[in-house]
Design a protein around this motif. Structure first.
Motif, PDB file in Angstrom:
ATOM      1  N   ILE A 192       0.861  -1.187   0.000  1.00 50.60           N
ATOM      2  CA  ILE A 192       0.000   0.000   0.000  1.00 50.60           C
ATOM      3  C   ILE A 192       0.894   1.233   0.000  1.00 50.60           C
ATOM      4  N   SER A 193       0.581   2.187  -0.881  1.00 50.70           N
ATOM      5  CA  SER A 193       1.494   3.323  -1.039  1.00 50.70           C
ATOM      6  C   SER A 193       1.467   4.223   0.196  1.00 50.70           C
ATOM      7  N   ARG A 194       2.554   4.964   0.367  1.00 46.40           N
ATOM      8  CA  ARG A 194       2.622   5.846   1.530  1.00 46.40           C
ATOM      9  C   ARG A 194       1.573   6.957   1.464  1.00 46.40           C
ATOM     10  N   VAL A 195       1.207   7.338   0.262  1.00 49.36           N
ATOM     11  CA  VAL A 195       0.161   8.357   0.134  1.00 49.36           C
ATOM     12  C   VAL A 195      -1.165   7.822   0.680  1.00 49.36           C
ATOM     13  N   ASP A 196      -1.486   6.579   0.343  1.00 50.21           N
ATOM     14  CA  ASP A 196      -2.702   5.959   0.890  1.00 50.21           C
ATOM     15  C   ASP A 196      -2.637   5.847   2.409  1.00 50.21           C
ATOM     16  N   LEU A 197      -1.463   5.456   2.899  1.00 56.01           N
ATOM     17  CA  LEU A 197      -1.320   5.306   4.353  1.00 56.01           C
ATOM     18  C   LEU A 197      -1.538   6.642   5.055  1.00 56.01           C
TER      19      LEU A 197
END
Ligand SMILES: *[C@@H]1O[C@H](CO)[C@@H](O)[C@H](O)[C@H]1NC(C)=O
Ligand SMILES: *[C@@H]1O[C@H](CO)[C@@H](O)[C@H](O)[C@H]1NC(C)=O
Ligand SMILES: *[C@@H]1O[C@H](CO)[C@@H](O)[C@H](O)[C@H]1NC(C)=O
Ligand SMILES: *[C@@H]1O[C@H](CO)[C@@H](O)[C@H](O)[C@H]1NC(C)=O
Length: 404
Positions: A192-197
């Motif tokens: 899961i991308s850091r932007v999503d996190l």
């Protein structure tokens, strides 16, 4: 520049046998204190403590608040990944750790650091420190790992990105709290991308994000960044976060070196060749073996390092006296010149390298083996990163003449 920040240690009182001498010393101490107060009343006693931040004993321990949120990447750098049995050198693992720290900054979370760092046995030969006497050049330090806080100053790192160790009370408290909260406390995520996190409230509100990083290496998580200004921590970040006693040793050596220049000469691992299918030996760095020999170093650094300068050399070259011909122009110094300072401090090669890096970086002129960025001076023009193109090694001088 090299400065010693620690005040001189007072002599133990037992040494002062004469009571009269003690009395005189007391009186002069009081007089000095008085003088100091009258000159510098706002600072009070501050003159008696080191100016730098390095004495962590004096500093209040960083307090972690219950509002903090945490990011965990696992209990070992690059594991799970391809290096679970062995591990890479310090620089490689630092790239990975830096990547994880940058994500923690991006997510505004406290990073849970592995409490130990794996030491690769091929990077742990003692010979590098003692190459002058050669007798024990194959001797190795036995440890296959070391504690993270023997290498880095956690409080200093925490000033930029808060960290806790995964063997600390803080971490056990986070784990038990997250278990009590259940699905609202922790998420185990992968891919899961850091932007999503950061932006998806499903993750952003959790106490703990347990992230499985790339199975290749942690730093692969940072590979897609073409935008250089998106890189939050420079390459020099972790090298300058060295633990107190390592920085102290480096400071002492730098004070002895005085005004000096430095070169980092990477040979060893980097000059390895392999034979192609015609039995011709090829290398990833075609000019490196040539450019890191003393006669070529001589030519290359002439315009940067004037004759008579003290030149500190850090290298993984094992041949004793390999660089000694440089002594006709420079005053040469190696770590081995300072074994009196280093021997009591150093427990493995990663610690030695951390100290050497501080000394290299503290020089007036520092010449690297490879350019890390455009403003760096380097011994070779071969790019550092080349994993594919195996080429014929070049030993002739011609190209140097053309290139300079
Ligand atoms: C980051 O987290 C801290 C609490 O750990 C909070 O006080 C601060 O406002 C946060 N900053 C941002 C930019 O979200
Ligand atoms: C983190 O996630 C991995 C993979 O799901 C799991 O094996 C590990 O036990 C988790 N660790 C913690 C501290 O939750
Ligand atoms: C590069 O990153 C910076 C900081 O994250 C951002 O402000 C900028 O817009 C980015 N530039 C491009 C071209 O993506
Ligand atoms: C370091 O040791 C070498 C070899 O023992 C010696 O030639 C050199 O002068 C020493 N350098 C310094 C700065 O003491």
């Amino acid at each position: 520049m090299a400065t010693i920040n620690k005040p001189l240690k007072p002599k133990p009182l037992s040494k002062l046998r004469s009571p009269i001498l003690t009395l005189i010393l007391c009186i002069s101490a009081i007089a000095l204190l008085y003088l100091f107060f009258s000159l510098n009343s706002t600072d009070g006693f501050s003159f008696s403590s080191p100016k730098s931040t390095r004495n962590s004993v004096d500093k209040p321990k960083r307090q972690h608040t219950i509002h903090e949120k945490y990011l965990y990447w696992g209990n070992r750098i690059d594991c799970p990944g391809k290096h679970c049995d062995s591990c890479e050198g310090l620089g490689h693992q630092e790239s990975s750790l830096r990547c994880a720290l940058e994500e923690a900054m991006f997510l505004n979370r406290t990073f849970v650091m592995p409490s130990r760092m794996c030491i690769n046995p091929i990077h742990n030969k003692k010979g590098i420190l003692h190459h002058s006497d050669n007798s024990n050049s194959e001797e190795r330090w036995a440890e296959s790992s070391c504690s993270m806080d023997s290498l880095y100053d956690m409080d200093l790192i925490s000033e930029t990105v808060p960290v806790i160790l995964d063997n600390s009370k803080d971490w056990y408290r986070v784990l038990s709290t997250s278990m009590k909260l259940g699905a609202r406390g922790v998420a185990h995520v992968e891919g899961i991308s850091r932007v999503d996190l950061k932006e998806n409230s499903h993750y952003s509100n959790l106490l703990l994000i347990n992230r499985t990083a790339s199975p290749l290496s942690w730093f692969m998580e940072c590979k897609d960044r073409n935008n250089r200004s998106a890189i939050a921590l420079p390459y020099s970040f972790l090298p300058t976060m060295a633990a107190d006693r390592l920085r102290d040793a480096a400071d002492k050596i730098m004070a002895l070196l005085g005004d000096y220049d430095s070169i980092h000469v990477r040979r060893g691992d980097k000059i390895k060749t392999r034979n192609d299918r015609f039995g011709v030996s090829r290398t990833l760095h075609p000019h490196l073996d040539r450019d890191t020999r003393p006669e070529f170093i001589f030519h290359r650094i002439e315009k940067w390092v004037p004759p008579g300068r003290t030149l500190f050399i850090a290298s993984n070259e094992k041949t004793p006296g390999f660089f000694s011909t440089l002594a006709v122009r420079y005053k040469l110094a190696y770590s081995s010149n300072y074994s009196m300072i280093l021997d009591p401090v150093i427990e493995n090669n990663y610690e030695l390298f951390m100290i050497e890096r501080l000394i290299l970086m503290g020089a007036k002129t520092f010449i690297r083996t490879f350019k890390e960025d455009d403003t760096d001076l380097s011994l070779t023009d071969d790019p550092k990163k080349n994993t594919k193109s195996w080429q014929l090694p070049v030993y002739t001088m011609d190209e140097v003449e053309q290139g300079s």
